[in-house]
Design a protein around this motif. Structure first.
Motif, PDB file in Angstrom:
ATOM      1  N   TYR A  10       4.128  14.428   1.407  1.00 51.24           N
ATOM      2  CA  TYR A  10       3.841  12.983   1.363  1.00 51.24           C
ATOM      3  C   TYR A  10       3.305  12.292   2.556  1.00 51.24           C
ATOM      4  N   LYS A  30       3.323  10.504  -9.017  1.00 47.69           N
ATOM      5  CA  LYS A  30       2.832  11.059 -10.254  1.00 47.69           C
ATOM      6  C   LYS A  30       2.098  12.337 -10.190  1.00 47.69           C
ATOM      7  N   ILE A  31       1.390  12.650  -9.056  1.00 46.35           N
ATOM      8  CA  ILE A  31       0.562  13.888  -8.995  1.00 46.35           C
ATOM      9  C   ILE A  31       1.572  15.061  -8.705  1.00 46.35           C
ATOM     10  N   GLU A  89       2.184   1.861  -3.407  1.00 52.12           N
ATOM     11  CA  GLU A  89       1.286   2.628  -4.252  1.00 52.12           C
ATOM     12  C   GLU A  89       1.066   3.929  -3.994  1.00 52.12           C
ATOM     13  N   LEU A  90       1.064   4.056  -2.791  1.00 51.97           N
ATOM     14  CA  LEU A  90       0.676   5.667  -2.347  1.00 51.97           C
ATOM     15  C   LEU A  90       1.798   6.362  -2.706  1.00 51.97           C
ATOM     16  N   ARG A  91       3.105   5.889  -2.650  1.00 51.16           N
ATOM     17  CA  ARG A  91       4.218   6.940  -3.124  1.00 51.16           C
ATOM     18  C   ARG A  91       4.120   6.760  -4.610  1.00 51.16           C
ATOM     19  N   ARG A  92       3.838   5.738  -5.385  1.00 53.39           N
ATOM     20  CA  ARG A  92       3.975   5.913  -6.768  1.00 53.39           C
ATOM     21  C   ARG A  92       2.854   7.056  -7.070  1.00 53.39           C
ATOM     22  N   GLN A  93       1.573   6.775  -6.503  1.00 62.64           N
ATOM     23  CA  GLN A  93       0.580   7.905  -6.734  1.00 62.64           C
ATOM     24  C   GLN A  93       0.837   9.320  -6.400  1.00 62.64           C
ATOM     25  N   PHE A  94       1.428   9.479  -5.237  1.00 57.40           N
ATOM     26  CA  PHE A  94       1.949  10.837  -4.924  1.00 57.40           C
ATOM     27  C   PHE A  94       2.927  11.312  -5.866  1.00 57.40           C
ATOM     28  N   ASN A 143      -2.210  11.301   2.682  1.00 57.83           N
ATOM     29  CA  ASN A 143      -3.528  10.602   3.012  1.00 57.83           C
ATOM     30  C   ASN A 143      -4.784  11.565   3.422  1.00 57.83           C
ATOM     31  N   GLU A 170      -9.025  13.730  -2.633  1.00 61.34           N
ATOM     32  CA  GLU A 170      -9.080  13.305  -4.226  1.00 61.34           C
ATOM     33  C   GLU A 170     -10.020  14.399  -4.828  1.00 61.34           C
ATOM     34  N   ASN A 215       0.777  -1.218   0.163  1.00 62.50           N
ATOM     35  CA  ASN A 215       0.063  -0.018   0.055  1.00 62.50           C
ATOM     36  C   ASN A 215       0.780   1.158  -0.034  1.00 62.50           C
TER      37      ASN A 215
END
Lengths: 139, 197
Positions: free
Chosen positions: B52, B17-18, B10-15, B56, B60, B7
């Motif tokens: 970062y 990206k944005i 995934e969170l870091r990847r999402q962060f 959470n 969104e 998780n």
């Protein structure tokens, strides 16, 4: 703050320049701009500075190494979570399940020993021991 | 980390990206705030780390740019502001006096006409320089509004101040900018120097 003949403060004029005024307030300034030269002058000055800043202020691009530096620091932060993050992890649901399983296993292992805890005898070297008048006697 | 590693990844990847798409404007703004490339890099790094950590809490669908600018501004105010050395400050009282003198000596129409000519002649670096020399609180609001195009409501949230304060800082910041630009124009000889007597 200096005001014009029609007493419209420059704060309100700024809001007008930035299209932040609506309805009656906007209509009022639009109407007065035609009549009050000082107001018009203030409006033009603010608009001019705004356009200059927008068109001429240059923002430097980030140096190439900054992205990798930030990526490394994010990785480090992920590896070494803070105290509160660690606590949050411990109390996550799947962690609680693991703890429960470990507790059940421990209970099963120690069950025979716990059963004998209440009696006055003990299994020791295959023989039985009894406590009589404060002394341990082998039976 | 033992738990929730997937998780977290995934969170870091999402962060990333944005967040990474805003790096240039964040750095550019940080440099305008700190006026020092090393401090600006540190400020941007701190901003990303904080963003970062609290990612959470980001809702969104809301404006990520405004959210990360709030973190940048707060980090600057809390951590860097005291460290930044004050540049050679312009004596605004004196400059405003000069400008008032200029105004008194010219009819309003002429002032506007002269202003247009001056602004056309001034180089971009003078305008950047002027922005760097106005008061810090004003500079931040002018940057957020005139460079980044944030609405008053967003600026109010970013700097944690009422909309009235945003309006006031903007108009005063623009006034200081105008005064400085006139001073530069005077130094360059685009307009006639006036005596302060």
């Amino acid at each position: 703050m200096k005001q014009n003949e029609t007493n419209i403060p420059s704060e309100k004029l700024a809001a007008f320049v930035d299209n932040e005024l609506m309805g009656a307030e906007r209509a009022e300034i639009e109407k007065r701009l035609d009549q009050d030269s000082e107001l018009r002058e203030g409006f033009n000055a603010q608009k001019q500075v705004k356009n200059l800043v927008h068109d001429c202020v240059v923002l430097e691009r980030a140096p190439v190494h900054l992205r990798s530096r930030i990526r490394r620091s994010l990785e480090d932060a992920q590896k070494t979570p803070g105290f509160f993050n660690l606590l949050a992890d411990i109390f996550r649901f799947h962690a609680a399940k693991s703890l429960l399983a470990a507790a059940v296993l421990l209970l099963l292992v120690t069950f025979p020993w716990l059963q004998n805890m209440g009696s006055d005898t003990d299994l020791f070297n295959g023989g039985k021991y009894q406590i009589v008048e404060g002394k341990v006697i082998c039976v | 980390m033992i738990w929730g590693k997937k998780n977290e990844q995934e969170l870091r990847r999402q962060f990333e990206k944005i967040a990474y798409q805003h790096m240039d404007i964040l750095y550019g703004t940080a440099l305008k705030m700190t006026k020092d490339p090393v401090e600006a890099e540190d400020l941007v790094q701190d901003t990303y780390l904080r963003a970062y950590r609290f990612f959470n809490k980001f809702e969104e669908g809301t404006n990520f740019k405004a959210w990360i600018f709030k973190i940048l501004t707060n980090t600057f105010i809390n951590k860097y502001r005291k460290k930044v050395k004050q540049p050679l400050q312009v004596d605004f009282e004196k400059v405003e006096y000069l400008y008032a003198d200029e105004q008194a000596a010219n009819k309003p129409d002429n002032i506007r006409h002269i202003d247009n000519e001056i602004y056309e002649k001034l180089f971009d670096d003078k305008i950047n320089n002027a922005l760097e020399n106005i008061s810090e609180d004003f500079r931040i609001v002018v940057l957020l509004c005139d460079v980044h195009g944030f609405a008053y409501k967003e600026i109010s949230k970013i700097i944690n101040a009422p909309i009235g304060t945003v309006m006031s800082r903007l108009s005063r910041g623009r006034k200081q900018l105008q005064t400085l630009l006139l001073k530069y124009a005077e130094q360059e000889g685009f307009i006639k120097k006036r005596s302060t007597n």
